[in-house]
Design a protein around this motif. Structure first.
Motif, mmCIF file in Angstrom:
data_model
loop_
_atom_site.group_PDB
_atom_site.id
_atom_site.type_symbol
_atom_site.label_atom_id
_atom_site.label_comp_id
_atom_site.label_asym_id
_atom_site.label_seq_id
_atom_site.Cartn_x
_atom_site.Cartn_y
_atom_site.Cartn_z
ATOM 1 N N ALA A 1 -7.078 -4.493 -0.475
ATOM 2 C CA ALA A 1 -7.456 -4.535 -1.889
ATOM 3 C C ALA A 1 -8.240 -3.294 -2.285
ATOM 4 O O ALA A 1 -8.040 -2.723 -3.372
ATOM 5 C CB ALA A 1 -8.275 -5.795 -2.174
ATOM 6 N N ALA A 2 -9.140 -2.849 -1.410
ATOM 7 C CA ALA A 2 -9.924 -1.646 -1.698
ATOM 8 C C ALA A 2 -9.028 -0.421 -1.760
ATOM 9 O O ALA A 2 -9.166 0.424 -2.654
ATOM 10 C CB ALA A 2 -11.017 -1.462 -0.641
ATOM 11 N N LEU A 3 -8.095 -0.303 -0.822
ATOM 12 C CA LEU A 3 -7.206 0.851 -0.796
ATOM 13 C C LEU A 3 -6.266 0.858 -1.994
ATOM 14 O O LEU A 3 -5.979 1.913 -2.569
ATOM 15 C CB LEU A 3 -6.413 0.859 0.516
ATOM 16 C CG LEU A 3 -5.464 2.038 0.733
ATOM 17 C CD1 LEU A 3 -6.186 3.368 0.586
ATOM 18 C CD2 LEU A 3 -4.803 1.932 2.109
ATOM 19 N N ALA A 4 -5.796 -0.318 -2.389
ATOM 20 C CA ALA A 4 -4.944 -0.401 -3.581
ATOM 21 C C ALA A 4 -5.693 0.106 -4.810
ATOM 22 O O ALA A 4 -5.161 0.886 -5.612
ATOM 23 C CB ALA A 4 -4.480 -1.839 -3.792
ATOM 24 N N LYS A 5 -6.931 -0.326 -4.974
ATOM 25 C CA LYS A 5 -7.764 0.138 -6.081
ATOM 26 C C LYS A 5 -7.972 1.655 -6.004
ATOM 27 O O LYS A 5 -7.886 2.367 -7.008
ATOM 28 C CB LYS A 5 -9.110 -0.582 -6.028
ATOM 29 C CG LYS A 5 -10.124 -0.186 -7.097
ATOM 30 C CD LYS A 5 -9.801 -0.775 -8.433
ATOM 31 C CE LYS A 5 -10.961 -0.579 -9.414
ATOM 32 N NZ LYS A 5 -10.590 -0.997 -10.787
ATOM 33 N N PHE A 6 -8.224 2.156 -4.797
ATOM 34 C CA PHE A 6 -8.457 3.581 -4.572
ATOM 35 C C PHE A 6 -7.237 4.400 -4.997
ATOM 36 O O PHE A 6 -7.365 5.480 -5.590
ATOM 37 C CB PHE A 6 -8.759 3.798 -3.089
ATOM 38 C CG PHE A 6 -9.231 5.169 -2.729
ATOM 39 C CD1 PHE A 6 -10.505 5.606 -3.057
ATOM 40 C CD2 PHE A 6 -8.392 6.027 -2.037
ATOM 41 C CE1 PHE A 6 -10.936 6.872 -2.719
ATOM 42 C CE2 PHE A 6 -8.814 7.301 -1.693
ATOM 43 C CZ PHE A 6 -10.096 7.727 -2.029
ATOM 44 N N MET A 7 -6.048 3.874 -4.726
ATOM 45 C CA MET A 7 -4.823 4.595 -5.081
ATOM 46 C C MET A 7 -4.478 4.439 -6.554
ATOM 47 O O MET A 7 -4.180 5.429 -7.243
ATOM 48 C CB MET A 7 -3.659 4.081 -4.222
ATOM 49 C CG MET A 7 -3.829 4.339 -2.736
ATOM 50 S SD MET A 7 -2.429 3.741 -1.754
ATOM 51 C CE MET A 7 -1.201 5.004 -2.133
#
Length: 480
Positions: free
Chosen positions: A357-363
């Protein structure tokens, strides 16, 4: 008593004595049947109250480590003989003869205790340049998302938002067009290779890979019972004509051949796809650091040229963010999709959803693209600094191989220099260098060094290579 007890401070005295006595029983320093001092005698020796030692003995007796005989004393319980260390395992035991006992080590890693001052290890990144403030906001977002959800297992293929972000990113940057539901999130590229092998290769079947090639991939294939056949490479990449006809899977690194660095030519890519279609083989394309191109135009990925559905595309965030993240992905041919998801579910059910979830937001918020642009500029400067020395003061000993992509390059060692000797001399100057010998299987090893520049800055590159050149020049003068 054969155990020396030590008291530190005046807090938690009973706990300190308990842990030390229990450890003495567990490791055999206090043998079964051995008599212990009385609680009064032990209290005097340690300078504590008798109540403290009495509490300790009562607890150890209650837990079965000690036994007490009225009027005789306190002894180590006879049942502790069951904790005696087993005899050495014979070489013919099942564990000693297993595939895991015979596997070679993977890539060399920097010693954690005494890292060199100037370390050119490959495959690592510079976390000091990562935007942790933005990442922290993304992690906070992921925590809020998790707090609102139910405590349940998730889709083995990964969180939809991250799969959408990966599909969008690959379509834009690597011309790999896919629907988000085709993407499977994995624990780095290593797990992607593991899963692909499990679902497409039976024990004893042939997996072909480049020689020299990526040792961890070779180890995965061997661990799963495959017969790994090395195939030579030339200046155009994998020699397709040398592929064994019975290969069930072919593993390649076409964008940045590992370790030599050249890209696979378009002609060779098309030949490989045609070969795979004729032989019914799966081609695994490991695009481990293709994001960083410094010269020329980007080469088409194999996946973007695949019209027959024979390519599984594997990528990772280990080289674009940092390895500890342990997030990778695979886009398999459609017929393998459901099997791959089942294999992922059996292995670990799914990867960490908070990280996803954090990486999706980051991208999706644009932080990843901005970070890539910054790192591309930084790595270009580091590559230029490295080439300046390889073509300058290190030219008498090293020749850089052509390489326009990635965060490492290889330099061939000029005869009569010896690879291991050069590594040892560099280590004496606190310069970490890594050789090529372990990456060859059937081909005669070509002496060379792999210079990773993902984890070492421009200033350190200049300082470390100047020190290396000085040390090598001293050797040449000594020999003269």
């Amino acid at each position: 008593m054969d155990v020396h007890l030590t008291i530190h401070g005046r807090q938690g005295l009973a706990g300190q004595i308990y842990r030390q006595l229990r450890a003495g029983v567990m490791d055999g320093r206090l043998a079964p049947g051995q008599r212990l001092p009385s609680t009064r005698e032990l209290a005097l020796q340690l300078g504590v109250s008798r109540k403290t030692t009495l509490d300790v003995f009562e607890r150890l007796i209650a837990e079965g480590y000690l036994r007490s005989r009225a009027g005789d004393g306190t002894f180590v319980a006879d049942a502790m003989t069951r904790l005696a260390p087993p005899p050495p395992m014979p070489a013919t035991s099942p564990a000693a003869g297993s595939i895991w006992a015979r596997l070679e080590d993977a890539l060399p890693m920097t010693p954690a205790d005494t890292p060199p001052a100037y370390d050119f290890v490959g495959g690592v990144t510079d976390k000091s340049l990562f935007p942790f403030d933005q990442w922290r906001r993304c992690v906070s977002h992921a925590l809020r998302v998790q707090a609102r959800g139910r405590g349940t297992y998730r889709d083995p293929a990964g969180e939809q938002e991250l799969r959408q972000a990966v599909a969008s990113y690959l379509a834009f940057s690597r011309a790999v067009v896919s629907h988000w539901h085709e993407v499977v999130i994995t624990q780095g590229a290593q797990q992607a290779l593991d899963l692909l092998t499990k679902v497409s290769v039976r024990p004893g079947e042939v997996v072909a890979m480049e020689d020299p090639g990526y040792p961890p991939a070779r180890i995965i294939f061997a661990a799963l019972g495959a017969q790994v056949v090395p195939v030579p490479v030339d200046e155009e990449g994998l020699v397709v004509d040398a592929l064994p006809a019975n290969a069930r899977m072919v593993y390649v690194t076409p964008s940045h051949q590992f370790p030599l660095g050249m890209p696979m030519s378009l002609e060779r890519r098309l030949a490989l796809l045609e070969w795979a279609q004729r032989h019914g083989a799966l081609v695994v394309e490991d695009d481990y650091d293709g994001e960083f191109r410094f010269e020329g135009r980007p080469m088409e990925s194999l996946k973007s040229l695949d019209t027959a559905g024979v390519v599984a595309y594997v990528g990772t965030f280990s080289k674009t963010i940092f390895p500890e993240l342990r997030v990778g992905y695979v886009i398999p041919p459609a017929p393998l999709g459901s099997a791959l998801r089942r294999a992922k579910q059996v292995g670990d059910w799914h990867s960490c959803t908070m990280t996803q979830a954090a990486l999706a937001k980051f991208m999706l918020d644009g932080y990843f693209a901005k970070h890539l642009r910054r790192m591309h500029k930084e790595y270009a400067a580091r590559r230029a600094a490295l080439l300046e020395h390889l073509r300058g003061d290190l030219a008498p000993w090293l020749t850089p191989l052509p390489c326009a992509v990635g965060i490492h390059l290889v330099a061939a060692i000029r005869a009569p220099q010896d690879e291991s000797d050069m590594i040892r001399r560099a280590a004496a100057e606190s310069v970490g260098l890594y050789g090529m010998a372990g990456m060859f299987v059937s081909q005669a090893p070509r002496p060379g060094l792999l210079f990773g520049y993902g984890g070492i800055g421009v200033t350190a590159i200049h300082a470390g290579l100047a020190r290396l050149a000085s040390a090598l020049a001293g050797r040449r003068q000594d020999a003269a």
